[in-house]
Structures are given as structure tokens and as C-alpha cells.
Scaffold this active site. Structure first.
Site, short mmCIF file in Angstrom:
data_model
loop_
_atom_site.label_atom_id
_atom_site.label_comp_id
_atom_site.label_asym_id
_atom_site.label_seq_id
_atom_site.Cartn_x
_atom_site.Cartn_y
_atom_site.Cartn_z
N SER A 103 2.34 6.76 25.16
CA SER A 103 1.95 7.78 26.12
C SER A 103 0.77 7.33 26.96
CB SER A 103 1.65 9.09 25.41
OG SER A 103 0.56 8.90 24.54
N LYS A 104 0.46 8.17 27.90
CA LYS A 104 -0.50 7.89 28.98
C LYS A 104 -1.57 6.82 28.69
CE LYS A 104 0.91 11.59 31.48
NZ LYS A 104 1.47 11.51 32.82
N ARG A 105 -2.35 7.08 27.66
CA ARG A 105 -3.51 6.23 27.46
C ARG A 105 -3.22 4.90 26.80
NH1 ARG A 105 -8.11 9.67 27.94
NH2 ARG A 105 -7.58 10.78 29.85
#
Length: 438
Positions: free
Chosen positions: A210-212
Site C-alpha cells: 500500500s501507499k507508503r
RNA sequence: GACCCGUUCGUCUAGUGGUUAGGACACCGGGUUUUCAUCCCGGCAACAGGGGUUCGAUCCCCCUACGGGUCGCCA
């Protein structure tokens, strides 16, 4: 002969282009190109609260960077325009009415819900094979919000019907949603497309990416100075292979070989190490002029100035076989950019521990000072002569010299590096190092 | 919890009803480059477990375990 294959990549502009999304786009693109079909880019921006123009641009940029081109889309138009869901309101209203007339809908707190038939559904997935959903318990699904905007499942199916999409190639996270979509196709009396659910990309530890997470954003590859050809190649291998040991593919080769039937069924973990290796391989094989040009553009973008470096292009060339990605360049260029050398303490200790390093550097200094020509060959000759006189192997001189000239234990080939550093600089640095050692 | 998908070296993967289970990354060792982060050679290392089916299962079937996904007025 153009084929009737029509596929689509349908990102939601809520952030940067995710590496998983990029691979989904890649597989769609490859399938379209392989079959001579059409790739549609459709922007799924029905949730106004979450979409931004920046995100939209980032996704386009990421795709273009990977050289994934589309035949129809918001920027290029096409027969099924518009390609932004936010602009397709009338179409959805029309389809909505059809469901309403059929009595498939009812109101719930202002929102409209679709009565799930919950009948068994069987999907013949091009990747997963036959998948049966027998005991379905899906709750009635909301297809229109109280504010009148429509929900993903509904608009996605409507658009796939309207845009005559023949193959839906998407992440496996949608496999469980597919029965609901089939229900909508049935409600519209439309034939569903073929589905191909491709496995997800997970982190090293098997968790959802995910994003990070490192490597998740395409921006990282752009900013990190990766070669798009390498990243495309690496992404391709995450879930697809030609069935033999080959693993490097030119763009045209991928198109020729790609086949949905050979897409893997299990998830892949993202391995930055291998991605870096792939990139290094591509940089290594790049024609040198192209490497230099790409590096210069990259360095300009990062704001690093080579103004005060003499023969900057030759300096850059020195590093082609030494780096994994261009982002390593600014650091490595240090000895060429700064007057004073930054001393690596460990390297200093290593030189100190070698007996007679100071004397050897002194002898080397003398030899270099008397040199007229200052090119790699002359430098090599001088160093070997000095080593001979001192009764040591040239290798004994090379490490202290590298350290003296750059402050570091590693770097480009020694002689070309010295040549480009220039006589004055090298001699000055040798002297500094000698005093450092005494 | 229900439903769905998956499980071959640490990672990406090839593979077949009978193979020394192959390749790549990483790692380790050696060589070359009389430096080095390149390159070359070698090594380590896997069929999740249990039942079947079969003369024989990594491969086919079932169960278990584990991992992942879906079940939103996110997409």
C-alpha cells in the site's frame, strides 16, 4: 486486420500510479497490442470527494513514462467519448432507468439499491479458470448515492457494456466482486465480457502493498532514475513468463510473446533488489551516448550543476557500469564536484593499516609531478614503474591512491578517474592524504 | 465469520504421472580486472502437512494449515 478485442485500464485518480496498477495497465496494453486490439483509458472519478487533478496527471505521467500508450481516452478521444466517468452522467441515468423499470431497485435512505438475485454464478476466468460461486450471500448493493452520484460497480459495468469491452483484465481483488457485476450484466440483458483476474503484488513480507511501502509508487522509479524499459521488464516478470528461461524482453518482444493464459495464478512479492539488478543490466547495455544524455537530463532535474566540472560528459560516462540507478550519481560524483574530498573513515583506517602506504604515496606523488602527459595510459605506466621501484605489486598502490584521489574505497576505473580529475587536483589530494597518514 | 483464490529454493519462477526438480535475484566461495560496485566460474537452497487414486505422485482428488482477496453510499 484489426481485431475486436477491446480492453481497458480504469484507474481512479485518488493518488499516484501504484505499481500494481501499472502492471495491470501493462498487461492490458500488452494484450491489446498482442491481439491487434484497442486499449481504452477510462478515468473512474465518480467519487468527487477523493479525486484530484494532480492524481490524474500523475497516473497519466506514470503510464507515459512506461511507454504504455492508449487508443481511446480522455486526452485522445474516441468513438465512446467521454472517457471520464464524471462526464457520463446521462448514460448512467439511462441505464439506471432501465433497472428501475425492471423493478430491480429500491430506495434506502435516499440512496438506491439493487436487489441481489444471489443466484449461483460461474466465471470462466482466463487466468483463474472456472470459478463457481454457489452459496451467495451478497447484500443488496448500493448503486446510486443519495446525492445522485453513482457507485463503482454500477458505472464500471455500464461503461464496459457501452464501450464494448471484450476482456476485463484487472487485479484479483475484483474476483469476488465479479458475481455482482455478472448480475448487473444479466439485469441489462448484456453478455458479460471475458474476465482475466491477475494476481496481486505484495510486499516482501507478504502483506498487501500500500501507499507508503517501498516501491509502491511509480514516482519512485521516475525520481530514482530508473530506465522505463527495465521497470517494464521487471513488472512483466511479476506474474508472467514465456515458459522458458528467458527474462529480458524488448518492448516488441513482450508484445509478441505475451499471453493471458501464461499469467500466473499466485501472488508475487515485490523484490526491489531484483528490480535494481534489472535496471543495472539495462543501464549497462544502453549505448553510452544515450546513457550520458539520460544522466544529464536526470541531473538537471535534480538541480545538480556540472558547471564547474571539466569534461562533464566523460565524467558521467565513467559511472555507466557502476550504478544501479541514476539516483546514485549525485553521491558518486562527489569527488568531481567538491574541492575538498570527503574522507570515508573506514577506508582511511584500511589505508593506515597498510604498512608504508604513506611512503608509497610520496613516491607516487613524485612520479606524477614529473609527468607531462596526463592520460589513463601514462598514469598506468607511471604507477607500475613506481610500484616496481618500491618492490611492491601495483595493487598495493592502487587502493591508497584511489582513497587519496576520492576519499573512498570504491569508484570508477582508477586511471580514467585520475585522468578526468586532473593533475593538479590529484597531486593536491595525494599531499593532503600523506599528511593525514603521518 | 461467510464466500472466493492461492501455496515449488529467502524472492521471482520453469517443469513433468517416472527429471540429478531447471533458470534468475540475493547470499557464500573462487577467478579476471595487478583497485572496485562490472564480468566469468562454482556452491548453498524448494515441491506446506495429511489422506487418497496409481505400479509410481511435486504434478490428479479430498482434508488441514498458512497466505491473500471480497463481503462500503472507496475504486
Amino acid at each position: 486486420m484489426p481485431s475486436s478485442t477491446r480492453v481497458r485500464f480504469a484507474p481512479s485518480p485518488t493518488g499516484y500510479l501504484h505499481v500494481g496498477g501499472a502492471r495491470t495497465a501493462l498487461f492490458n496494453w500488452l494484450y491489446a497490442r498482442h491481439t491487434g486490439g484497442t486499449l481504452v483509458l477510462r478515468v473512474e472519478d465518480t467519487d468527487a470527494a477523493r479525486n484530484t487533478a494532480e492524481a490524474n496527471e500523475a497516473i497519466f505521467e506514470g503510464l507515459r513514462w512506461l511507454e504504455i500508450d492508449w487508443d481511446e481516452g480522455p486526452d485522445v478521444g474516441g468513438d465512446f467519448s467521454p472517457y471520464r466517468q464524471s462526464e457520463r452522467r446521462e448514460i448512467y441515468d439511462r441505464y439506471f432507468s432501465r433497472l428501475e423499470e425492471k423493478g430491480c431497485l429500491y430506495e434506502d435512505e435516499g440512496a438506491m439499491r439493487f436487489r441481489m438475485p444471489n443466484q449461483p454464478v460461474e466465471i470462466d476466468d482466463l487466468v483463474c479458470g472456472e470459478v463457481r460461486f454457489e452459496d451467495r450471500q451478497d447484500p443488496d448493493m448500493t448503486i446510486r448515492r443519495a446525492d445522485g452520484s453513482y457507485i463503482f460497480h454500477f458505472v464500471s459495468v455500464v461503461d464496459d457494456i457501452e464501450m464494448q469491452i471484450s476482456h476485463v483484465i484487472r487485479g484479483e481483488d475484483h474476483l469476488s466482486n465479479t458475481p455482482k457485476h455478472i448480475d448487473l450484466y444479466r439485469a441489462f440483458d448484456a453478455a458479460p465480457p471475458r474476465f482475466a483476474h491477475i494476481p496481486l503484488i505484495l510486499n516482501q513480507d507478504g502483506s498487501k502493498m500500500s501507499k507508503r511501502d517501498q516501491g509502491a509508487s511509480m514516482q519512485e522509479y521516475i525520481d530514482g532514475g530508473y530506465d522505463p524499459d527495465a521497470v517494464r521488464n521487471y513488472l512483466l516478470l511479476l506474474g508472467w513468463n514465456p515458459g522458458d528461461d528467458r527474462e529480458k524482453f524488448r518492448r516488441e518482444e513482450m508484445i509478441e510473446l505475451f499471453d493471458l493464459g501464461k499469467v500466473n495464478r499466485s501472488h508475487a512479492r515485490f523484490d526491489l533488489e531484483k528490480c535494481l539488478w534489472m535496471n543495472q543490466q539495462y543501464l549497462l547495455k544502453m549505448p553510452t551516448p544515450k546513457f550520458v544524455k539520460t544522466a544529464v537530463v536526470y541531473l538537471e532535474k535534480t538541480g545538480l550543476s556540472l558547471e564547474h566540472v571539466s569534461r562533464p560528459l566523460e565524467v558521467i560516462e565513467l559511472f555507466q557500469e557502476k550504478i544501479h540507478r541514476l539516483a546514485e550519481l549525485p553521491e558518486m560524483l562527489g569527488p568531481f564536484l567538491q574541492d575538498e574530498v570527503e574522507v570515508d573513515p573506514q577506508a582511511l583506517e584500511k589505508v593506515r593499516s597498510r604498512e608504508g602506504a604513506g611512503d608509497l604515496l610520496t613516491a607516487l606523488n613524485a612520479a606524477f609531478e614529473s609527468m607531462d602527459a596526463w592520460d589513463p595510459e601514462s598514469l598506468e605506466t607511471a604507477l607500475k614503474a613506481t610500484a616496481d621501484e618500491a618492490g611492491v605489486k601495483p595493487g598495493a598502490l592502487m587502493f591508497p591512491l584511489r582513497f587519496a584521489a576520492s576519499g573512498r574505497p570504491h569508484g570508477p576505473d582508477l586511471y580514467p578517474m585520475l585522468a578526468l580529475l586532473g593533475k593538479d587536483t590529484v597531486i593536491k589530494r595525494i599531499k593532503v592524504t600523506i599528511s593525514l597518514l603521518s
